[in-house]
Design an enzyme around this catalytic site. Structure first.
Site, short mmCIF file in Angstrom:
data_model
loop_
_atom_site.label_atom_id
_atom_site.label_comp_id
_atom_site.label_asym_id
_atom_site.label_seq_id
_atom_site.Cartn_x
_atom_site.Cartn_y
_atom_site.Cartn_z
N HIS A 1 -1.92 58.41 48.73
CA HIS A 1 -1.13 58.99 47.86
C HIS A 1 -2.05 59.98 46.79
O HIS A 1 -1.71 60.81 46.37
CB HIS A 1 -0.57 57.92 47.03
CG HIS A 1 0.84 58.49 46.45
ND1 HIS A 1 2.01 57.54 46.79
CD2 HIS A 1 1.53 59.26 46.04
CE1 HIS A 1 2.89 58.26 46.60
NE2 HIS A 1 2.66 59.37 45.82
N CYS B 1 4.91 67.90 62.33
CA CYS B 1 5.28 67.37 60.81
C CYS B 1 4.42 66.43 60.19
O CYS B 1 4.58 65.87 59.22
CB CYS B 1 6.82 66.92 60.86
SG CYS B 1 6.61 65.16 61.89
#
Ligand code: PEP
Ligand code: MG
Length: 552
Positions: A183, A477
């Protein structure tokens, strides 16, 4: 003489220079008893103060950083955390110690789950440290702002630490731990701060040392000269925006799409110029539940995404349960090897109704929307999987059904899979971890687990060839598409579209617009011929002066 250049994994492109500021250590565990402090009611009061503080910080920011701060603010007053901590308060355990222990139990549980759940442990650690600081009168944890431009050096950083950084002052981030899909890495990219993670010698960097961080090359230069500093400043990544279409220099359209994981991110993706959504992760609907969400709730969530993209493609990926996203009503907690177990499409074998219900909700949401809705399943492995998924989609009236290609077997056999499915979408995050047998969340394996590995690029090439044989589009993706240099390689290998975090769109569009299709093919050949990930990356970057010009 010690090496002047440290290397790690560049996770956010751009160059920046400044004196090192070393992040302070985490708040230490408070001692069990706090003289005179036995009042459990202090805990909800302190938690509420921390929540208000994080909400205030959220208001000052936008996009992904704001989402992180809002989610952590909610965690501060999480009823189970607060109640468990209050129950622990006693004669020998003061409120601060009780919060520490209650939060640490949750952290241990999340870490044991691994993957993104382990990443969530950070939110709890952040909240724990802040509430403990509020209860003990310590100064607020986090990175102090030195009041001048600087490079932040840390063992690791929580998402909140990064979300609270001032991008105007923070010229770079260097951490010992962390991987490209953490993150922290995603947020650094969103804020446009150059970042290099997994830097083994980072502990050598002392306060005040002048360094240059190159987030594209993955290097940190110690005791930088004036020349190096001014070059870095000249090459700093300017703020860029993107509208229109992704095109190569010679005009080939490569749709640049966004990856999102929550309906509330759709509008921001559209505002960042995304030509559509290339990956809507639908786990958000299912996480933290004891049973699957109902039809109306799912329809509403999908509809909110479609509303931001009238006339555009939105690719919805069905639930990817299992592995790092365990769900009590779908997957077994006993799975000995979850990344290789019942996850993604495989989880539907025992739960076909769950898939049919989700497809029905997607179909209903699509029916009254102007978006062009495509669906795909995660972890499709065999032609039989592809056939089964497509027939279930057809039964629900969903005519554009595709497969993610993230298992090496699927990449090698893409031609056969795509004789059944309408499109393929390469998930380079999982494809890399399975090709290299290296856990994507393990920062010690970051050098192996990079999509620059020539073996991974071989698989991407095989998948694109399979698509071309069948006349089916195959896009990418995974996070690989967000690296501007690698994005060109992917196009050269035959990727028909690129989907990425919205914050990466403008940089990728800028580099693509300056590079002809033929050059992309040459870069792909160079990367495939390399003998290591580092060589592939260095050889490709050396052929792209445009990266320097654009500060990437
Ligand atoms: C991937 O594996 O590359 C991917 C896009 O899916 P996720 O990161 O959700 O596993
Ligand atoms: Mg995946």
């Amino acid at each position: 003489m010690p090496e002047r250049t440290l290397t790690g994994v560049g996770v956010s492109p751009g160059r920046g220079a400044g004196p090192v500021v070393v992040a302070p250590p985490h708040v230490p565990p408070p001692s069990s008893s706090q003289p005179g402090a036995t009042d459990a009611e202090q805990i909800p009061a302190a938690a509420a103060r921390v929540r208000a503080e994080l909400e205030e910080a959220a208001k000052a920011t936008t996009g992904e950083a704001r989402a992180v701060l809002e989610a952590t603010a909610l965690m501060a007053t999480d009823p189970s955390l607060v109640a468990t901590a209050q129950a622990l308060v006693g004669e020998d355990v003061g409120p601060a110690r009780a919060v520490w222990e209650a939060a640490t139990r949750i952290v241990d549980d999340l870490r044991a789950l691994g993957g993104p759940m382990a990443e969530r442990a950070w939110d709890v650690i952040d909240v724990r440290d802040r509430v403990v600081a509020a209860l003990t009168g310590r100064s607020r944890p986090g990175v102090p702002d030195p009041g001048h431009p600087y490079v932040l050096v840390a063992t690791d950083l929580s998402p909140v630490d990064v979300a609270m950084l001032d991008p105007a002052r923070t010229r770079g981030i260097v951490t010992t731990r962390g991987g490209p899909v953490s993150h922290t890495a995603i947020l650094a990219r969103a804020l446009g701060i150059p970042a290099v993670v997994g830097v083994h010698g980072a502990a050598r960097l002392t306060e005040g040392t002048l360094v240059v961080v190159d987030g594209g090359a993955g290097t940190v230069t110690i005791d930088a000269s004036d020349d190096e500093v001014s070059q870095a400043a000249a090459g700093a990544r300017p703020h860029r925006s993107f509208t229109g279409e992704g095109r190569t220099l010679d005009g080939q359209h490569i749709p640049l799409l966004a990856n999102i994981g929550r309906p509330e991110d759709a509008a921001a993706a559209a505002a960042a110029g995304a030509e559509g959504i290339g990956l809507l992760r639908t786990e958000f609907c299912f996480l933290g539940r004891r049973q699957a969400p109902g039809h109306a709730e799912q329809v509403d969530a999908y509809r909110r995404v479609f509303a931001s993209f009238p006339g555009r493609t939105v690719v919805v990926r069905t639930l990817d349960a299992g592995s790092d996203t365990p769900l009590p009503f779908v997957t077994s907690a006993e799975e000995p090897n979850p990344a290789l177990g019942v996850r993604g499409f495989r989880a539907f074998v025992d739960h076909p109704q769950l898939l049919d219900d989700q497809l029905a909700a997607i179909a209903d949401a699509a029916a009254d929307s102007a978006a062009d809705v495509w669906v795909m399943a995660p972890m499709v492995t065999t032609t039989a999987d592809a056939e089964e998924f497509v027939s279930r989609c057809t039964a629900q009236g969903l005519s554009t059904a595709g497969v993610t290609i993230e298992v090496p077997a699927a990449a090698l056999r893409a031609g056969q899979l795509l004789s059944r499915a309408a499109f393929g979408s390469i998930g380079t995050n999982d494809l890399t971890q399975y090709a290299m047998a290296a856990d994507r969340q393990n920062s010690e394996l970051a050098h192996l687990c990079t999509p620059w590995q020539p073996a991974v690029l071989d698989l991407v090439a095989a998948a694109c060839r399979g698509g071309a044989q069948q006349g089916r589009p195959v896009g990418v993706c995974g996070e690989a598409a967000a690296d501007p240099a690698l994005a060109l390689v992917l196009v050269g290998l035959g990727a028909s579209s690129l989907s990425m975090a919205p914050s990466a769109l403008a940089d990728v569009a800028a580099v693509l617009g300056r590079t002809a299709r033929e050059m992309c093919e040459h870069l792909a050949a160079v990367a495939l011929a390399a003998e290591s990930a580092a060589d592939a990356r260095a050889s490709v970057r050396a052929l792209l002066p445009v990266l320097q010009e654009l500060g990437l």
